[in-house]
Design an enzyme around this catalytic site. Structure first.
Site, PDB file in Angstrom:
ATOM      1  N   HIS A  53       0.677  -1.104  -0.062  1.00 13.06           N
ATOM      2  CA  HIS A  53      -0.025   0.098  -0.103  1.00 13.06           C
ATOM      3  C   HIS A  53       0.795   1.285  -0.066  1.00 13.06           C
ATOM      4  O   HIS A  53       0.483   2.219  -0.594  1.00 13.06           O
ATOM      5  CB  HIS A  53      -0.903  -0.057   1.241  1.00 13.06           C
ATOM      6  CG  HIS A  53      -2.146  -0.847   1.275  1.00 13.06           C
ATOM      7  ND1 HIS A  53      -1.942  -2.308   1.092  1.00 13.06           N
ATOM      8  CD2 HIS A  53      -3.376  -0.424   1.028  1.00 13.06           C
ATOM      9  CE1 HIS A  53      -3.307  -2.792   0.806  1.00 13.06           C
ATOM     10  NE2 HIS A  53      -4.044  -1.823   0.788  1.00 13.06           N
ATOM     11  N   HIS A 100       1.420  -3.629   9.276  1.00  5.49           N
ATOM     12  CA  HIS A 100       2.874  -3.608   9.114  1.00  5.49           C
ATOM     13  C   HIS A 100       3.498  -2.782  10.288  1.00  5.49           C
ATOM     14  O   HIS A 100       3.165  -2.056  10.865  1.00  5.49           O
ATOM     15  CB  HIS A 100       2.981  -2.575   7.736  1.00  5.49           C
ATOM     16  CG  HIS A 100       2.687  -3.369   6.520  1.00  5.49           C
ATOM     17  ND1 HIS A 100       3.331  -4.220   5.848  1.00  5.49           N
ATOM     18  CD2 HIS A 100       1.314  -3.076   5.736  1.00  5.49           C
ATOM     19  CE1 HIS A 100       2.706  -4.471   4.760  1.00  5.49           C
ATOM     20  NE2 HIS A 100       1.527  -3.791   4.644  1.00  5.49           N
TER      21      HIS A 100
END
Length: 235
Positions: A154, A196
């Site tokens: 992303h 993440h």
């Protein structure tokens, strides 16, 4: 003729030279062992800070997290940076576009998105860093490499897409500010959702920034575009 025996002074100096040489060698070996140790300590410290900060910022990781009520908004932001909507929207706009200039931009955006997917998939497969332990695996449309964390796809897509829009679309200042804010929010949401670690996102931003430079270098011109569209049956 026989050589004269070495003088006592020379006999005394020889062991001294050997001791000096041995001590110099030991000193060099010590420095060689010390430097990797310092590097290892620095890397382990950085990793510890990364894991600690990522866990502290993962305030939307689960419904029971401090900001668990904001998970639906964070997941909506997550979808806005997902590869499938980007690819589908770009293909649709390319098929509907009648402007050669618009088709050129859209086709190069499509190629950039494909490049991003390939590069991120390769790096994730090589690094194989697991996602944070506090992550809840309820992501939208995942694939096999998505169980790995480094780098954030992303983040790469947001950074590359943001640079792409700022360089190839004529946008008013408020819209340009919104693009930059969207890039930052997408990256922050990855850590807040626990998807993440912080370094995954930061390295993803750097990778996406560099990917755009590669796309600019490989830019497909309008003439090549028409040939490509004829081959694909789009024109």
């Amino acid at each position: 003729l026989q050589q004269p025996p070495p003088s006592p002074r020379h006999r005394e100096a020889a062991p001294g030279l050997r001791r000096d040489s041995a001590s110099a060698s030991a000193s060099e070996d010590g420095r060689m062992k010390l430097n990797p140790s310092l590097l290892g300590i620095a890397l382990r410290s950085l990793l510890a800070v990364d894991l600690w900060l990522s866990k502290r910022l993962g305030v939307c990781a689960t419904d029971d997290s401090p900001w668990g009520s904001a998970r639906p908004i964070m997941k909506l932001i997550e979808v806005s940076g997902h590869g499938i909507p980007w690819l589908a929207g770009t293909v649709y706009c390319l098929a509907k576009s009648d402007s050669p200039a618009g088709q050129e931009v859209l086709l190069n955006l499509l190629l950039a998105l494909i490049l991003d997917l390939v590069l991120v998939g390769v790096v994730k497969s090589l690094v194989r860093r697991r996602r944070p332990t506090h992550n809840k695996m309820d992501m939208f449309a995942t694939f096999s490499v998505d169980r790995y964390s480094f780098p954030s796809g992303h983040a790469t897509r947001a950074a590359m897409g943001g640079r792409f829009f700022l360089n190839h679309l004529v946008l008013a200042v408020p819209l340009r500010i919104l693009v930059v804010l969207w890039v930052c929010i997408v990256g922050l949401s990855r850590v807040m959702l626990g998807r993440h670690n912080v370094t995954d996102v930061l390295c993803g931003f750097i990778m996406g920034y560099l990917q755009f430079s590669l796309v600019e270098y490989m830019w497909l011109s309008s003439n090549n575009l028409q040939t490509f569209l004829r081959l694909c049956g789009l024109k």
